[in-house]
Write a protein that holds these residues in place. Structure first.
Motif, PDB file in Angstrom:
ATOM      1  N   THR A 117       7.428  14.832  -0.781  1.00  0.00           N
ATOM      2  CA  THR A 117       6.046  14.471  -0.470  1.00  0.00           C
ATOM      3  C   THR A 117       5.920  12.963  -0.285  1.00  0.00           C
ATOM      4  O   THR A 117       6.689  12.180  -0.865  1.00  0.00           O
ATOM      5  CB  THR A 117       5.092  14.897  -1.606  1.00  0.00           C
ATOM      6  N   ALA A 118       4.948  12.612   0.526  1.00  0.00           N
ATOM      7  CA  ALA A 118       4.680  11.186   0.762  1.00  0.00           C
ATOM      8  C   ALA A 118       4.323  10.499  -0.565  1.00  0.00           C
ATOM      9  O   ALA A 118       4.707   9.344  -0.811  1.00  0.00           O
ATOM     10  CB  ALA A 118       3.537  11.028   1.756  1.00  0.00           C
ATOM     11  N   GLU A 119       3.641  11.226  -1.418  1.00  0.00           N
ATOM     12  CA  GLU A 119       3.215  10.632  -2.684  1.00  0.00           C
ATOM     13  C   GLU A 119       4.418  10.313  -3.577  1.00  0.00           C
ATOM     14  O   GLU A 119       4.506   9.243  -4.167  1.00  0.00           O
ATOM     15  CB  GLU A 119       2.283  11.621  -3.396  1.00  0.00           C
ATOM     16  N   VAL A 127      14.915  11.039  -4.075  1.00  0.00           N
ATOM     17  CA  VAL A 127      13.764  10.236  -4.490  1.00  0.00           C
ATOM     18  C   VAL A 127      12.464  10.738  -3.873  1.00  0.00           C
ATOM     19  O   VAL A 127      11.453  10.030  -3.900  1.00  0.00           O
ATOM     20  CB  VAL A 127      13.981   8.753  -4.110  1.00  0.00           C
ATOM     21  N   GLY A 128      12.456  11.984  -3.346  1.00  0.00           N
ATOM     22  CA  GLY A 128      11.261  12.465  -2.673  1.00  0.00           C
ATOM     23  C   GLY A 128      10.623  13.694  -3.285  1.00  0.00           C
ATOM     24  O   GLY A 128       9.539  14.097  -2.892  1.00  0.00           O
ATOM     25  N   ASP A 129      11.272  14.295  -4.262  1.00  0.00           N
ATOM     26  CA  ASP A 129      10.695  15.499  -4.872  1.00  0.00           C
ATOM     27  C   ASP A 129       9.616  15.100  -5.872  1.00  0.00           C
ATOM     28  O   ASP A 129       9.541  13.945  -6.294  1.00  0.00           O
ATOM     29  CB  ASP A 129      11.786  16.323  -5.561  1.00  0.00           C
ATOM     30  N   PRO A 130       8.773  16.052  -6.260  1.00  0.00           N
ATOM     31  CA  PRO A 130       7.632  15.662  -7.094  1.00  0.00           C
ATOM     32  C   PRO A 130       7.959  15.492  -8.587  1.00  0.00           C
ATOM     33  O   PRO A 130       7.054  15.212  -9.370  1.00  0.00           O
ATOM     34  CB  PRO A 130       6.639  16.802  -6.876  1.00  0.00           C
ATOM     35  N   GLY A 131       9.211  15.638  -8.984  1.00  0.00           N
ATOM     36  CA  GLY A 131       9.556  15.501 -10.408  1.00  0.00           C
ATOM     37  C   GLY A 131       9.431  14.068 -10.883  1.00  0.00           C
ATOM     38  O   GLY A 131       9.290  13.146 -10.090  1.00  0.00           O
ATOM     39  N   PRO A 132       9.472  13.878 -12.207  1.00  0.00           N
ATOM     40  CA  PRO A 132       9.398  12.520 -12.746  1.00  0.00           C
ATOM     41  C   PRO A 132      10.665  11.726 -12.412  1.00  0.00           C
ATOM     42  O   PRO A 132      11.701  12.296 -12.096  1.00  0.00           O
ATOM     43  CB  PRO A 132       9.283  12.730 -14.251  1.00  0.00           C
ATOM     44  N   MET A 133      10.574  10.415 -12.466  1.00  0.00           N
ATOM     45  CA  MET A 133      11.722   9.554 -12.205  1.00  0.00           C
ATOM     46  C   MET A 133      12.754   9.763 -13.312  1.00  0.00           C
ATOM     47  O   MET A 133      12.418   9.997 -14.470  1.00  0.00           O
ATOM     48  CB  MET A 133      11.313   8.078 -12.208  1.00  0.00           C
ATOM     49  N   SER A 134      14.016   9.669 -12.919  1.00  0.00           N
ATOM     50  CA  SER A 134      15.074   9.746 -13.918  1.00  0.00           C
ATOM     51  C   SER A 134      16.130   8.705 -13.579  1.00  0.00           C
ATOM     52  O   SER A 134      16.387   8.434 -12.409  1.00  0.00           O
ATOM     53  CB  SER A 134      15.693  11.143 -13.945  1.00  0.00           C
ATOM     54  N   TYR A 135      16.696   8.133 -14.604  1.00  0.00           N
ATOM     55  CA  TYR A 135      17.673   7.078 -14.386  1.00  0.00           C
ATOM     56  C   TYR A 135      18.961   7.415 -15.114  1.00  0.00           C
ATOM     57  O   TYR A 135      18.944   7.811 -16.277  1.00  0.00           O
ATOM     58  CB  TYR A 135      17.139   5.735 -14.900  1.00  0.00           C
ATOM     59  N   LYS A 136      20.043   7.266 -14.413  1.00  0.00           N
ATOM     60  CA  LYS A 136      21.359   7.403 -15.039  1.00  0.00           C
ATOM     61  C   LYS A 136      21.972   6.015 -15.124  1.00  0.00           C
ATOM     62  O   LYS A 136      22.129   5.326 -14.120  1.00  0.00           O
ATOM     63  CB  LYS A 136      22.228   8.318 -14.175  1.00  0.00           C
ATOM     64  N   ARG A 137      22.282   5.605 -16.332  1.00  0.00           N
ATOM     65  CA  ARG A 137      22.773   4.250 -16.561  1.00  0.00           C
ATOM     66  C   ARG A 137      24.102   4.007 -15.862  1.00  0.00           C
ATOM     67  O   ARG A 137      24.845   4.934 -15.571  1.00  0.00           O
ATOM     68  CB  ARG A 137      22.983   4.023 -18.064  1.00  0.00           C
ATOM     69  N   SER A 138      24.408   2.746 -15.672  1.00  0.00           N
ATOM     70  CA  SER A 138      25.719   2.363 -15.160  1.00  0.00           C
ATOM     71  C   SER A 138      26.759   2.639 -16.233  1.00  0.00           C
ATOM     72  O   SER A 138      26.438   2.857 -17.402  1.00  0.00           O
ATOM     73  CB  SER A 138      25.731   0.883 -14.811  1.00  0.00           C
ATOM     74  N   PRO A 186       0.865  -1.178   0.000  1.00  0.00           N
ATOM     75  CA  PRO A 186       0.000   0.000   0.000  1.00  0.00           C
ATOM     76  C   PRO A 186       0.904   1.231   0.000  1.00  0.00           C
ATOM     77  O   PRO A 186       1.417   1.650   1.029  1.00  0.00           O
ATOM     78  CB  PRO A 186      -0.787  -0.129   1.293  1.00  0.00           C
ATOM     79  N   SER A 187       1.099   1.781  -1.179  1.00  0.00           N
ATOM     80  CA  SER A 187       2.143   2.783  -1.306  1.00  0.00           C
ATOM     81  C   SER A 187       1.803   4.055  -0.537  1.00  0.00           C
ATOM     82  O   SER A 187       2.700   4.781  -0.116  1.00  0.00           O
ATOM     83  CB  SER A 187       2.424   3.071  -2.780  1.00  0.00           C
ATOM     84  N   GLY A 188       0.536   4.322  -0.358  1.00  0.00           N
ATOM     85  CA  GLY A 188       0.168   5.508   0.431  1.00  0.00           C
ATOM     86  C   GLY A 188       0.706   5.396   1.855  1.00  0.00           C
ATOM     87  O   GLY A 188       1.402   6.298   2.344  1.00  0.00           O
ATOM     88  N   GLU A 189       0.426   4.282   2.495  1.00  0.00           N
ATOM     89  CA  GLU A 189       0.967   4.026   3.838  1.00  0.00           C
ATOM     90  C   GLU A 189       2.476   4.184   3.852  1.00  0.00           C
ATOM     91  O   GLU A 189       3.068   4.799   4.728  1.00  0.00           O
ATOM     92  CB  GLU A 189       0.679   2.561   4.254  1.00  0.00           C
ATOM     93  N   MET A 190       3.103   3.546   2.888  1.00  0.00           N
ATOM     94  CA  MET A 190       4.552   3.520   2.858  1.00  0.00           C
ATOM     95  C   MET A 190       5.109   4.930   2.670  1.00  0.00           C
ATOM     96  O   MET A 190       6.106   5.298   3.284  1.00  0.00           O
ATOM     97  CB  MET A 190       4.984   2.596   1.717  1.00  0.00           C
ATOM     98  N   GLY A 191       4.449   5.698   1.821  1.00  0.00           N
ATOM     99  CA  GLY A 191       4.879   7.073   1.596  1.00  0.00           C
ATOM    100  C   GLY A 191       4.809   7.892   2.875  1.00  0.00           C
ATOM    101  O   GLY A 191       5.730   8.641   3.220  1.00  0.00           O
ATOM    102  N   ARG A 192       3.713   7.727   3.611  1.00  0.00           N
ATOM    103  CA  ARG A 192       3.594   8.480   4.871  1.00  0.00           C
ATOM    104  C   ARG A 192       4.633   7.999   5.884  1.00  0.00           C
ATOM    105  O   ARG A 192       5.226   8.788   6.605  1.00  0.00           O
ATOM    106  CB  ARG A 192       2.171   8.324   5.440  1.00  0.00           C
TER     107      ARG A 192
END
Lengths: 516, 516, 516
Positions: free
Chosen positions: B415-417, B333-344, B90-96
Motif C-alpha cells: 500500500t502507498a501508506e 517495505v510495502g506490506d501493512p505490517g509493523p516495521m521490523s529490524y534485523k541487527r547487523s 509529504p509522505s502521502g505523495e511519496m507513497g503514491r
C-alpha cells in the motif's frame, strides 16, 4: 583550609564517652558546664534537666546534650573504634528533634541571598560546627555572577478600604521571590499580570521566583483572587535589591582521610518544609551525630542557595573538589512517601551502590532512577567538568508531589517519623561508606577450619547454613584483594552489616588482613 | 571510480533552491525546460501542470519535479546546510509515487540475469542517476561463478484442445524461474513431477527457482492442478540459457566524506510486489530525495540480483567495501505490517542504534531481532571476511507472511501508506546518521547561565522542565567529547530530533563546538 | 604420576571395537574370558548370556560387558574417532545399572574415614580403574589436619528388658557419625541430651555428625523417642577413634591433552541414597562409559570424603590442580526433581556455558543458580587460592528436599529413570567439552556455494531454511577464529549437536579448518 568551627551548641555523644557525676556531665574529659539532657534509659525515653545524680552512665543508650558554652573541637577519631557507625540511634527522638528544628526555621523568609539565609545559618550554628561565608555581589563564578542581595521587610496589596487582601506577614510565599520594590496604585486589570495562582489547587499559594530578571509579583490562592472585586488597589513591596553578599554555610568534620563525603542541601526556599527545611534539619542531625566520632572520611556539609550557591562553592573550591569521593544532595526528606534515589552521573559509583544496597535491605518500598541533569544541585556537581560522584537521596522526588512549591508543603506535610526514617537510611549509607574496606584472606587455599576457632557449629548435617556462617564463607571466598565488603554484600545478597560483622570476626581470628 | 550518472529524470528538490518564473522553473540556476509539479502550498497538496505563474516559491513546501531533459549532477553540498534532513516530506505523495512505480515494474519477468533486470534498471534510470554494469558469464566471484544468462519469451502447457491451461503470459510466476527450454508432449503423470503448487493456499501460484541446477517446471494453483484432466499435454518453455551477462545498477551520491552509506535491494524477483518491488521503489525514492542535497556521507544504492549480485559486487569492490560505514538491506517495505529490524552482525553498530532509536520514537509498533545469517544480502555483507555494519529494515520479515513468494504478493498487498511510512522511517534513520556528530561543551564546569541567553524561562518554581530545556541540559551534561548526539538521545530517552535541535541552539549561542 | 588402574571389572565398550565369535568376545584383540552382555540389536534391547553366535557385531549399538578377569588399560585414543561422544547410550539400562550399584552400596556405614569408605572403593574398583590412597592421621593439609580414623562395629540403647530400642544394626543413621565409644547406664533424662530427632517428620531418622568435636549420640525418629518409657537404659557404642588413615579413590582416564576434566563426588555419607550414592554411581557409570574411548581431555574422578577429602587432595596436588580446565561436583543426581546447576565461582566459565546450553536444549525443566560458597566440595575447589572452574550439577539442590539428611533418602527416593536422565545430561555436557573446538572459515568472503557441494537444496523460494542449512550458515558466518562451536551454538540458539554436525560436514567439504 577548612578549619572546624570551634563552637558547637548541640552534640550527640556516646554514653561510653560520658562521665556522669551528680549535677554535671563531662565529655572527652572536659567538664560541661550546664545543659539539659535527653536520655534513653533502657526502654524509656525521658528528657531530664541536668540532675544526673540518679542516672548511671552504663544505662544510657543515647544522649542529646545541649551545651551552654563550650569549646570543643571534633576529635580526629580512633581508627579502631567503629562503634559509632554500628550504633542504633533512637530514631523517634531524632525525628522529633528534626521536626522541632523545622518548626523554628519555618517562618523565615529565605531566598538565594539576604538575611533569611543568615538567620537560618545562625540557628544551625547553635547546633553544629558551622563556618559562614559571604561572597560579594558581582563575584564571577564560571559563567555566572553573584547577583545583588535581596531583602524584604513587608509587602501587601490593600483594597480601597485599607484592608490587606494579600499580606506578606501572613505568608512569605505571597511575594514573588526576588521582587523589586514597588509602591503604586493600580486597577485589578493591571495588577492581574503580576498575580500568580494555582487553579488546580484553589486554596494553595504557589511559590514563584524571578532571580535573574527583574520583576515583581504576588502569589495567592485562586479563591483569594476570585474574591477580589474589580477595584483600584494599593500595591507595595518593601524590598531592596542592592549590592551585598551571597551567604552560605559549611560544616566540616575532619576524618582520618583527607578524602571527603559531601552532603549538600539548599537553604534558599522560604516557608516550604519538605523543600528544603527537611534537608537542612537532616544535615544538622547527621552532622551532629557524626561530630565527635572517629571518622574514616572527612565530611563536608554545605548549606547553600540552590544553583548559584553550588556554582559559587565549586568555583571557589575548584581544585579541592577533587577530594570529594562520595556525595549526596539532601532534599525532600520529610514527606511520608517512600525513599527514592537518583544515581550519580557515573551511574555505578560507590555511593550509588551503597545507597541501592541500603535501600534494598531496608525492608521498605523504594525507587531508584538514573541520573538526569534536571533536579537539585547534583546538576552542578555532575557537570562534565567536575563529574563528581554525587547522587540525590530523597523521599518523593521533587515535582512528583502535589504540595511541591506550594503553601501545602507545610509543617503538617513533613512528619517526625519520615524524617527519622530518612535519618536512619542516611546513617546506614554513611556507615557502608565508612566501613567498606577490602580484606585479604590469609588462608586462601581451601576454607580455613572455622570450627576449631569457635566460628562454626560443631554438629553437622543441617540443611541450611546460618546467615552468620554463610557471611563468613562469602567473605573468605571473595577476599582475594579484588572485592570490597560492599562487593561481597552485593554478590552474596546479604546485608552489609552481616558481611562486615563476619569480616570483623574473621579478622579477629587472624584469618583476614585489611588491604591498604 | 563511481561517477554520478548525469541524467536524472526525477528529482525532489527544495523550494529554497527553486526560482520560479511564470511558465518555467529553475533549479541551481539552470532553467528547467518543462515538466509537471507536485507542490504543497500551505496545507493543501496539489499537482499542477507547469503553470508556475500563480505560485510564489515562498509558499512552496515541497516540490516533485519531473524534468523532461536536463543535465544536472548532484551538488557536492554545503556543509552548513542541514535543512534537507530536517525537512518533512509529504509522505502521502511519496507513497503514491512509489506505488505507481511498483505498478510499472510489476509485469516484468525478472531473474538473476537477463533482460527483465535490464528493463527494470532502465525504468530506474529515468528517475535517479544510475550506472549499469554488465558482468560476463563465467566471471569468478570468490567461490562463485556468474551463471549463464536466462531469458524467456513464452511458456505454456496446452491441453489436447490447444487451450493454454498454464500460461506464462498470464503470470510470469507460472514458470519455474531459470527453466531450461522444453518442447514436448507428455501425459499428466509425467508432467506432474514438474508442477509446483501450494496446497495450503489452493488459489495462489507459488514462486520457485532453480538457478544452479538445470531444471524446468511450472508453478500453478492447487485448484488449477486439480482441474487438469488426465490427458496428454503439450509443454513448451521458450527460454534461453546462454553465455551472456549478469546486470546490476548502482546509484552513487557523493557527499562531503568518502565514507559511504550502503542501501542495497535485490532486483531479481518477477511479479512479486513486496519482495522486492517495494525495496526498489523505496531506494528510488530515497535516492531521489537525497540527490541534490548537501550530504555528509556518500550514498551508494545497489540494485542487484540476490546473492550472486551481492557477491559479484563485493568481489569487484573488495577494497572499496571498507568505506562502507553504515548499511541497510532494503526489502519487504510495502506490506501493512509493523516495521521490523534485523541487527547487523556486530549487533551494536551505529546503524543498529540509529534504527532502534528511530523505531522507538516513531510511535508505532515495531520489532527488533538479532542478526542471523539467513535472509537477504546482509548474509554476504556480513560474511566474516567483510563483516560490514549492514542491517535489514523491513516491514513483516521475509517468510513470516503468507503471501511471501506467492502470487498473492501483488499490487493490493503493498500500500502507498505502508510505503510512505517506510520512506519516512528510512529518512529519519539517514537523518540520524547524517547529523550524529559529537560536540564539546565549552563551559564544562557547572551549567552555563542559559537564562541570560534567552534559552531558559525566567520564572522559577515549576515542577517540570520543558523538553526543549531538558534536551539542552542533557546536551551540555554529556558533551564531554565522548558522547555523540545519538549517545545523548539514547541516554536521555529523548528523540534525536530534540537533542539535535538543542545542540544547534547551544552551538549558535557559542556554548558548544563540534568535535572534528 | 597418576597411573591408570590396570584392573577393570566393568567396561562399556564400543561395538566397533568388539570382535564377536561364537561363544566369546574380544576387545582390542584381547580375548575376553567370560561374562554377560547387555546389547542393543537394532531396536530391541536384550540381555544375553554369552551366546554371541547369532549376533553380528555390525548390528550392535551398545555393549555393557562385565569381564570376569582381564588386564586391560584404557587406550590413549584415536584423535579422529569422535564417535563415542555422539553415541546414544541406552539410558534405561544405564539407569538400572546405577540403581543396582546404589543398592549394593546402601548398607555400608561410611564416614569421612574408616572401613566403610574402603569397602565402597572396593566395590568401585570392580567396575572402573581406580587408585586408592591412604593418608595418615595427623597429616597437615593447609589449615586442616587429617583426623583420627573412625570405625564402628555396633551401637545400641537397651531398655531394662534387654531389648534394643535403638539399634545400629537396623540403620547406621542411628549413631551420631564419629561418636566416641560409650558404655554406660543412664536414665532417659540424661540420655536425652544425646538423642536427636526430627519433630517435623516423626517417622524419619535424622543424619547427624560430629567430626571435629568429640561427642557421642543417637539419632532416632520422634515417634520412637516418644515411645521410650522413663527408665534406665544401657547405652553402648562400640566404635574406635584412633590414629589411622583417610582413604580416597581416584580414577584417571588419560586423554590426548594433559588438561583435565574433574568430576568429584563425596563418599562419606552412610545409608543415604541421593546424598551421595547417586553421585558415586553416576561417576562410576561415566568413568565406565568413557574408559576405552578416545578422549580429548584427561578425566579425573575423585571419590573423596566431603570437605577434608577435597582439602587433602588439593593439598597433595596443589600444582597439579592447575591442569583442571573444567570440573563438576557430582551429588544428588538420583531424585526425581528437575536438574539444577550451580555456576562456578567465575560464573561464565566454559563448564558453566556448556551445562547451561545442554540444560536449555534438553526439553525438560531445570534451574541455574549463581555460585555461593555453601554446598559441597565446590567450596574448596572455588576457594580464592584455587578458583577452579568447577560447578555443581544436581537434581534438587542439597537441603531443598525434605528427605535430605534423613532416613527417607532411601532406595525408593532415587529412581533408575532419574539416574539415567542425569547420566545423559552429564554425557552431553562432557560431549560439548570434548567437541568444543574453533574452526576457521577458509572462504570468509561471502558465503561459499553450498549447492554445488550438495550441502544446500537446489530449489529456491522456500520461506524457512532447514535447521541443518541454518546451522551451516551460522558456522560459516562465525568461524572467524574467534568463536568456538559452543559460542556459535549459543548465539544461534541451535543445539550444539546441530552446530557440530554442520561444522563436520563443512570441514569434510574443505570449507573449514580446525584452529590449533
Amino acid at each position: 583550609m577548612y578549619p572546624c568551627e570551634p563552637v558547637s551548641k548541640t552534640r550527640f555523644i556516646e554514653p561510653s564517652r560520658v562521665e556522669a557525676q551528680p549535677g554535671a556531665i563531662a565529655w572527652n574529659h572536659q567538664k560541661l558546664a550546664a545543659g539539659w539532657l535527653a536520655v534513653k534509659v533502657k526502654d524509656a525515653r525521658i528528657v531530664v534537666k541536668f540532675d544526673l545524680a540518679s542516672i548511671r552512665t552504663s544505662e544510657l543508650q543515647w544522649i542529646d546534650l545541649r551545651l551552654e558554652e563550650t569549646n570543643v573541637t571534633a576529635p580526629s577519631g580512633d581508627p579502631k573504634d567503629k562503634s559509632l557507625h554500628r550504633r542504633e540511634f533512637p530514631s523517634g527522638e531524632m525525628g522529633r528533634w528534626m521536626h522541632d528544628f523545622i518548626r523554628e526555621l519555618y517562618p523565615i523568609c529565605r531566598s538565594i541571598t539576604g538575611d533569611g539565609v543568615r538567620q537560618t545559618l545562625g540557628l544551625l550554628a547553635r547546633r553544629i560546627p558551622l563556618q559562614t561565608h559571604e561572597v560579594p555581589t558581582g563575584t564571577r563564578a564560571f559563567d555566572w555572577t553573584v547577583p545583588k542581595e535581596w531583602n524584604i521587610r513587608d509587602a501587601y496589596v490593600k483594597d480601597p478600604s485599607g484592608e490587606r487582601v494579600i499580606d506578606f506577614k501572613k505568608s512569605n510565599l505571597h511575594v514573588l521571590n526576588y521582587s523589586v520594590p514597588v509602591s503604586a496604585r493600580m486597577p485589578l486589570s493591571e495588577l492581574r499580570d503580576h498575580l500568580f495562582t494555582l487553579p488546580d489547587h484553589p486554596d494553595w499559594i504557589p511559590y514563584k521566583t524571578s532571580y535573574y530578571r527583574e520583576n515583581w509579583g504576588f502569589c495567592l490562592s485562586q479563591n483569594a483572587l476570585a474574591a477580589l472585586p474589580d477595584s483600584v488597589y494599593e500595591v507595595r513591596i518593601d524590598s531592596s535589591l542592592e549590592d551585598g553578599h551571597l551567604t552560605y554555610g559549611e560544616c566540616f568534620l575532619p576524618g582520618r582521610s583527607a578524602d571527603e563525603v559531601l552532603l549538600s542541601c539548599h537553604v534558599c526556599h522560604p516557608s516550604l518544609c519538605n523543600d528544603n527545611l527537611s534537608g537542612i534539619a537532616l544535615c544538622a542531625a547527621l552532622a551532629g551525630s557524626l561530630a565527635g566520632s572517629p571518622l574514616r572520611y572527612s565530611y563536608r556539609f554545605l548549606f547553600i542557595p540552590g544553583t548559584i550557591g553550588a556554582i559559587v562553592w565549586l568555583a571557589r573550591n575548584e581544585d579541592h573538589a577533587k577530594r570529594i569521593r562520595h556525595g549526596l544532595v539532601v532534599a525532600g526528606v520529610g514527606d511520608p512517601g517512600p525513599m527514592s534515589y537518583k544515581r550519580s552521573r557515573r551511574g555505578d559509583a560507590e555511593i550509588d551502590r551503597a545507597v541501592v544496597h541500603v535501600l534494598g535491605h531496608r525492608g521498605a518500598p523504594y525507587s531508584v532512577s538514573d541520573f538526569s541533569p534536571y533536579g537539585y544541585d547534583e546538576r552542578q556537581y555532575s557537570s562534565p567538568g567536575f563529574d563528581l560522584p554525587v547522587g540525590a537521596l530523597s523521599r518523593t522526588p521533587h515535582g512528583r508531589y502535589e504540595q511541591y512549591h506550594t503553601s501545602a508543603d507545610d509543617l503538617d506535610f513533613v512528619t517526625a517519623e519520615a524524617l527519622a526514617g530518612s535519618f536512619t537510611t542516611y546513617r546506614s549509607v554513611l556507615g557502608v561508606l565508612e566501613r567498606n574496606v577490602t580484606y585479604l584472606n590469609l588462608n586462601p587455599k581451601c576454607e580455613p577450619q572455622l570450627g576449631r576457632r569457635g566460628l562454626y557449629r560443631d554438629l553437622g548435617g543441617h540443611a541450611e547454613s546460618k546467615t552468620s556462617e554463610l557471611a563468613m564463607l562469602w567473605v573468605l571466598n571473595l577476599s582475594d584483594g579484588a572485592h570490597s565488603l560492599l562487593d561481597i554484600a552485593e554478590r552474596s545478597e546479604l546485608p552489609f552489616e552481616a558481611i562486615e560483622t563476619a569480616a570483623g570476626r574473621l579478622a579477629e581470628a587472624g584469618l583476614l588482613r585489611e588491604c591498604p
